[in-house]
Scaffold this motif. Structure first.
Motif, PDB file in Angstrom:
ATOM      1  N   ILE A 104       0.837  -1.179   0.029  1.00  0.00           N
ATOM      2  CA  ILE A 104      -0.413   0.196  -0.275  1.00  0.00           C
ATOM      3  C   ILE A 104       1.262   1.491  -0.203  1.00  0.00           C
ATOM      4  CG2 ILE A 104      -1.652   2.263   1.218  1.00  0.00           C
ATOM      5  CD1 ILE A 104      -3.043  -1.155   2.246  1.00  0.00           C
ATOM      6  N   ARG A 105       2.007   1.308   0.565  1.00  0.00           N
ATOM      7  CA  ARG A 105       3.149   2.544   0.853  1.00  0.00           C
ATOM      8  C   ARG A 105       3.714   2.872  -0.862  1.00  0.00           C
ATOM      9  NH1 ARG A 105       5.241   2.778   6.251  1.00  0.00           N
ATOM     10  NH2 ARG A 105       7.709   2.338   5.455  1.00  0.00           N
ATOM     11  N   GLY A 106       4.440   1.777  -1.444  1.00  0.00           N
ATOM     12  CA  GLY A 106       4.869   1.541  -2.111  1.00  0.00           C
ATOM     13  C   GLY A 106       5.973   0.757  -1.887  1.00  0.00           C
ATOM     14  N   ASN A 107       6.360   0.136  -0.775  1.00  0.00           N
ATOM     15  CA  ASN A 107       7.572  -0.405  -0.288  1.00  0.00           C
ATOM     16  C   ASN A 107       7.456  -1.866  -1.230  1.00  0.00           C
ATOM     17  OD1 ASN A 107       8.845   1.699   0.807  1.00  0.00           O
ATOM     18  ND2 ASN A 107       7.890   1.305   3.066  1.00  0.00           N
ATOM     19  N   SER A 108       8.479  -2.485  -0.874  1.00  0.00           N
ATOM     20  CA  SER A 108       8.811  -3.742  -1.663  1.00  0.00           C
ATOM     21  C   SER A 108       8.633  -4.994  -0.282  1.00  0.00           C
ATOM     22  CB  SER A 108       8.882  -4.278  -2.618  1.00  0.00           C
ATOM     23  OG  SER A 108      10.255  -4.212  -1.908  1.00  0.00           O
ATOM     24  N   PHE A 109       8.305  -5.600   0.175  1.00  0.00           N
ATOM     25  CA  PHE A 109       8.086  -6.892   0.844  1.00  0.00           C
ATOM     26  C   PHE A 109       9.108  -8.150   0.384  1.00  0.00           C
ATOM     27  CE2 PHE A 109       6.740 -10.641   4.062  1.00  0.00           C
ATOM     28  CZ  PHE A 109       7.608  -9.815   5.077  1.00  0.00           C
ATOM     29  N   THR A 110       9.982  -8.318   0.421  1.00  0.00           N
ATOM     30  CA  THR A 110      11.177  -9.964  -0.645  1.00  0.00           C
ATOM     31  C   THR A 110      11.058 -10.480   0.705  1.00  0.00           C
ATOM     32  OG1 THR A 110      13.433  -8.585   0.710  1.00  0.00           O
ATOM     33  CG2 THR A 110      12.549  -7.803  -1.310  1.00  0.00           C
ATOM     34  N   TRP A 111      11.296 -11.874  -0.527  1.00  0.00           N
ATOM     35  CA  TRP A 111      11.694 -12.627  -0.300  1.00  0.00           C
ATOM     36  C   TRP A 111      12.555 -13.351   0.998  1.00  0.00           C
ATOM     37  CZ3 TRP A 111       9.273 -17.450   0.929  1.00  0.00           C
ATOM     38  CH2 TRP A 111       9.436 -18.898   0.926  1.00  0.00           C
ATOM     39  N   SER A 112      13.610 -12.562   1.615  1.00  0.00           N
ATOM     40  CA  SER A 112      14.552 -12.237   2.243  1.00  0.00           C
ATOM     41  C   SER A 112      14.067 -11.045   3.882  1.00  0.00           C
ATOM     42  CB  SER A 112      16.029 -11.568   1.576  1.00  0.00           C
ATOM     43  OG  SER A 112      15.916 -10.836   1.031  1.00  0.00           O
ATOM     44  N   ALA A 113      13.346 -10.682   3.236  1.00  0.00           N
ATOM     45  CA  ALA A 113      11.990 -10.235   4.301  1.00  0.00           C
ATOM     46  C   ALA A 113      11.942 -11.010   4.855  1.00  0.00           C
ATOM     47  CB  ALA A 113      11.906  -8.861   3.798  1.00  0.00           C
ATOM     48  N   PHE A 114      11.179 -11.391   4.033  1.00  0.00           N
ATOM     49  CA  PHE A 114      10.314 -12.886   4.908  1.00  0.00           C
ATOM     50  C   PHE A 114      11.104 -13.834   5.804  1.00  0.00           C
ATOM     51  CE2 PHE A 114       7.565 -16.706   5.094  1.00  0.00           C
ATOM     52  CZ  PHE A 114       6.832 -15.920   5.475  1.00  0.00           C
ATOM     53  N   ILE A 115      12.115 -14.670   5.185  1.00  0.00           N
ATOM     54  CA  ILE A 115      12.291 -14.961   5.615  1.00  0.00           C
ATOM     55  C   ILE A 115      13.371 -14.969   6.507  1.00  0.00           C
ATOM     56  CG2 ILE A 115      14.977 -17.107   5.144  1.00  0.00           C
ATOM     57  CD1 ILE A 115      12.418 -17.804   4.053  1.00  0.00           C
ATOM     58  N   SER A 116      13.715 -13.400   7.310  1.00  0.00           N
ATOM     59  CA  SER A 116      14.976 -13.085   7.797  1.00  0.00           C
ATOM     60  C   SER A 116      14.142 -12.851   9.154  1.00  0.00           C
ATOM     61  CB  SER A 116      14.968 -11.221   7.303  1.00  0.00           C
ATOM     62  OG  SER A 116      16.059 -11.267   8.462  1.00  0.00           O
ATOM     63  N   GLY A 117      12.687 -12.276   9.357  1.00  0.00           N
ATOM     64  CA  GLY A 117      11.565 -11.555   9.906  1.00  0.00           C
ATOM     65  C   GLY A 117      11.043 -13.040  10.315  1.00  0.00           C
ATOM     66  N   ALA A 118      10.420 -13.633   9.188  1.00  0.00           N
ATOM     67  CA  ALA A 118       9.650 -15.395  10.649  1.00  0.00           C
ATOM     68  C   ALA A 118      10.368 -16.601  11.160  1.00  0.00           C
ATOM     69  CB  ALA A 118       9.305 -15.162   8.830  1.00  0.00           C
ATOM     70  N   VAL A 119      11.641 -16.137   9.760  1.00  0.00           N
ATOM     71  CA  VAL A 119      12.455 -17.562  10.549  1.00  0.00           C
ATOM     72  C   VAL A 119      13.880 -17.145  10.993  1.00  0.00           C
ATOM     73  CG1 VAL A 119      13.343 -19.750  10.374  1.00  0.00           C
ATOM     74  CG2 VAL A 119      11.300 -18.916   8.823  1.00  0.00           C
ATOM     75  N   LEU A 120      14.481 -16.424  10.706  1.00  0.00           N
ATOM     76  CA  LEU A 120      16.059 -16.370  10.909  1.00  0.00           C
ATOM     77  C   LEU A 120      16.431 -15.619  12.558  1.00  0.00           C
ATOM     78  CD1 LEU A 120      18.423 -15.784   7.823  1.00  0.00           C
ATOM     79  CD2 LEU A 120      17.537 -18.199   9.035  1.00  0.00           C
ATOM     80  N   GLU A 121      15.580 -14.494  12.609  1.00  0.00           N
ATOM     81  CA  GLU A 121      15.072 -13.781  13.682  1.00  0.00           C
ATOM     82  C   GLU A 121      14.420 -14.400  15.180  1.00  0.00           C
ATOM     83  OE1 GLU A 121      14.405 -10.232  12.882  1.00  0.00           O
ATOM     84  OE2 GLU A 121      15.347  -9.451  11.240  1.00  0.00           O
ATOM     85  N   ALA A 122      13.992 -15.364  14.867  1.00  0.00           N
ATOM     86  CA  ALA A 122      13.269 -15.490  15.497  1.00  0.00           C
ATOM     87  C   ALA A 122      13.007 -16.513  16.753  1.00  0.00           C
ATOM     88  CB  ALA A 122      11.061 -15.769  14.971  1.00  0.00           C
ATOM     89  N   ILE A 123      14.332 -17.461  15.134  1.00  0.00           N
ATOM     90  CA  ILE A 123      15.155 -18.743  16.409  1.00  0.00           C
ATOM     91  C   ILE A 123      14.783 -19.173  17.906  1.00  0.00           C
ATOM     92  CG2 ILE A 123      16.946 -20.493  16.319  1.00  0.00           C
ATOM     93  CD1 ILE A 123      17.535 -19.697  13.636  1.00  0.00           C
ATOM     94  N   PRO A 124      15.214 -17.793  18.777  1.00  0.00           N
ATOM     95  CA  PRO A 124      15.042 -18.206  19.561  1.00  0.00           C
ATOM     96  C   PRO A 124      14.023 -18.025  20.276  1.00  0.00           C
ATOM     97  CG  PRO A 124      16.930 -16.155  19.314  1.00  0.00           C
ATOM     98  CD  PRO A 124      15.769 -16.516  17.933  1.00  0.00           C
ATOM     99  N   GLY A 125      12.552 -17.362  19.545  1.00  0.00           N
ATOM    100  CA  GLY A 125      11.637 -17.702  20.262  1.00  0.00           C
ATOM    101  C   GLY A 125      10.632 -18.593  19.793  1.00  0.00           C
TER     102      GLY A 125
END
Length: 190
Positions: A135-156
């Motif tokens: 909506i804002r014109g930014n793009s949400f990339t596959w690498s951003a998804f993997i980073s946010g959903a998996v890599l950063e979240a591993i401890p949690g």
């Protein structure tokens, strides 16, 4: 237990889980990077879906990040808290539906429900981010998804996989939550 009493108990427990979801992130010191790793709001939502039901889990999951954003400024409302609202609502609903539908209420069905909810919630979060950032014109990339959903979240994720079953086992031992190892047998009149 009457339906009214069960509803009152679920409502009270949901309010408790909501309060825990609002306060638990203070343990991360309001530092977003640590909160992204430890996922403190996820735990009460998952427990609410398991202990109350999917409807309460969904409601607590949706309300918690939005209310926390409005009260304390973290997570930032747009896009984080909005995307998290859909993610946590999915966690609460999916774990509640799957666990309730399990033939046996045991640690195996608990893990199945927990893992499925974690996957579904992360997928919903990704879709919400794509829609909100698109909506804002930014793009949400596959690498951003993997980073946010998996890599950063591993401890949690590890904390959830250890803590949620441990809490449920402890509640089972106290009799507050009951695991069943056998299917309920239907009594027949002889």
């Amino acid at each position: 237990m009457t339906k009214y009493r069960k509803s009152l108990i679920n409502l009270t427990l949901s309010a408790m889980f909501l309060a825990i979801g609002l306060l638990l992130p203070f343990l991360t010191g309001q530092i977003p990077e640590i909160g992204n790793m430890l996922l403190p709001m996820h735990i009460p939502v998952l427990l609410c879906g398991l202990i109350c039901d999917w409807k309460h889990g969904l409601a607590v999951g949706f309300i918690t990040p939005l209310l926390r954003s409005l009260l304390f400024g973290r997570p930032v409302l747009y896009p984080s808290a909005i995307a998290m609202a859909f993610e946590l609502a999915t966690y609460g609903a999916v774990i509640g539906i799957l666990y309730a539908a399990s033939k046996w209420k045991c640690i195996v069905s608990l893990y199945r429900s927990l893992i499925a909810a974690m996957i579904a919630g992360r997928l919903v979060w990704g879709v919400a981010e794509i829609i909100l950032l698109g909506i804002r014109g930014n793009s949400f990339t596959w690498s951003a998804f993997i980073s946010g959903a998996v890599l950063e979240a591993i401890p949690g994720i590890i904390i959830q996989l250890i803590l949620i079953p441990a809490i449920m086992v402890a509640l089972n031992r106290t009799g507050l939550v009951k695991f069943t190892k056998k299917a309920n047998k239907v009594k027949t009149a002889d």
